[in-house]
Scaffold this active site. Structure first.
Site, short mmCIF file in Angstrom:
data_model
loop_
_atom_site.label_atom_id
_atom_site.label_comp_id
_atom_site.label_asym_id
_atom_site.label_seq_id
_atom_site.Cartn_x
_atom_site.Cartn_y
_atom_site.Cartn_z
N SER A 271 32.96 35.74 42.85
CA SER A 271 33.64 36.78 42.08
C SER A 271 35.12 36.49 41.96
CB SER A 271 33.44 38.14 42.77
OG SER A 271 34.27 39.12 42.19
N TYR B 295 34.09 43.87 49.49
CA TYR B 295 33.29 43.11 48.53
C TYR B 295 33.88 41.72 48.34
CZ TYR B 295 31.60 41.53 43.98
OH TYR B 295 31.07 40.77 42.98
#
Length: 332
Positions: free
Chosen positions: A129, A154
């Protein structure tokens, strides 16, 4: 070839499965079908994939963070390569439910690395990501930049996935490619993402929440461009000469940014969305959310050089495409 696709009922996973099936590959898809967002949408994506794949598509419902269940689901199945896209997504939800990220993104990623090792697969492509760049001020973000300061759990789990993959590539010479996705959007997207949320509210006549008082910039990447990058990566495993050399790494592990290589101001994107919806949005201007970052912007030189990747869809095209899909899907 036959490809194992994790998160096959997800936004990107289902689109990648569609592309692989369309070119003649077979797909074994797995997904837990959890209720992070409505399961009906995931089922609708699965129905679409099944319709396009016929007997070249097989599905197993399993939580890949449970290694015994994963092993049982894959018993007797063969596959050549893996596209590991399943994960617990979302920056803000990681603040509310951190254990979900440890299970799916840490244990789950390790379990897929173990599958790759035990099966000696030809290549595993996995989702990282743009969140790993944290609040970096140097733009555009390059894969050569240090990414040691994640601003959310995350992001930390995605950085950890890259580190675990580096280790497995070193120890077991498994070809691995990590892809740092930048703000993916488009038809069949995720309901927790900005483009979906804003479209839903604008069409309902409800106000939208604009964080950091609108001073946000994102590299919005259309789903078709993401899929093109994933498939190109899958087809080109990183090279390995079987040895470590002084002063440089030759481990079969590559990391690429996949973005549109355009940094769009959020307020400008909202204007495009308003035009596509045919109505103006009432905006509630709010401060920055915890864990969020003000800017993302992908340097895609590496994937351009190695794989010939070139994004083709601007927000002026992609946002109206999504709005048309949304209206048709929900008949609004």
């Amino acid at each position: 070839m036959r490809v194992l696709v994790t998160g096959v009922a997800g936004f990107i996973g289902s689109a990648v499965a569609d592309a692989l099936l369309a070119r003649g590959d077979s797909v074994l898809g797995i997904d837990s079908l959890n209720d992070y967002y409505p399961v009906a949408l995931k089922q609708a994506r699965l129905d679409r994939v099944r319709a396009g794949g016929g007997d070249r598509f097989a599905f197993r419902q399993v939580d890949f963070s449970e290694h015994l269940a994963l092993d049982a689901a894959l018993a007797g199945e063969s596959f050549d390569r893996i596209v590991h896209l399943g994960a617990q997504p979302g920056v803000r939800y990681s603040i509310e439910n951190p254990r979900a990220y440890v299970a799916a993104n840490l244990s789950g990623h390790l379990n897929l690395l173990e599958v790759a090792r035990q099966r000696q697969v030809e290549h595993m492509v996995y989702a990282s990501s743009s969140s790993v760049y944290g609040g970096a001020e140097k733009v555009p973000f390059s894969v050569d930049d240090r990414v040691d300061h994640p601003l959310s759990l995350y992001a930390a789990t995605k950085k950890a996935d890259e580190l675990m993959s580096e280790t497995y590539a070193h120890l077991y010479r498994i070809p691995l490619t990590g892809l740092r996705f930048f703000t993916v959007y488009g038809p069949w997207g995720r309901p927790d993402m900005m483009v979906w949320l804003f479209t839903e509210k604008v069409l309902r006549g409800e106000p939208i929440q604009v964080f950091n008082h609108g001073e946000m910039w994102r590299d919005f990447t259309y789903i078709d461009d993401i899929v093109a990058g994933v498939v190109a990566s899958l087809d080109h495993p990183p090279a390995d000469d079987g040895a470590e050399k002084a002063g440089g790494s030759v481990k079969p592990h590559a990391i690429y940014n996949i973005g549109n290589h355009r940094c769009e101001r959020l307020l400008d994107v909202i204007a495009v969305l308003e035009e596509a919806c045919g109505c103006k949005a009432e905006r509630i201007m709010l401060p920055m959310q915890p864990g969020d970052v003000p800017r993302t912007y992908a340097n895609i030189d590496a994937i351009r050089r190695d794989l010939g990747y070139e994004p083709t869809t601007s927000v002026d095209v992609g946002i109206p495409n999504f709005v048309r899909w949304y209206r048709g899907f929900y008949r609004v």
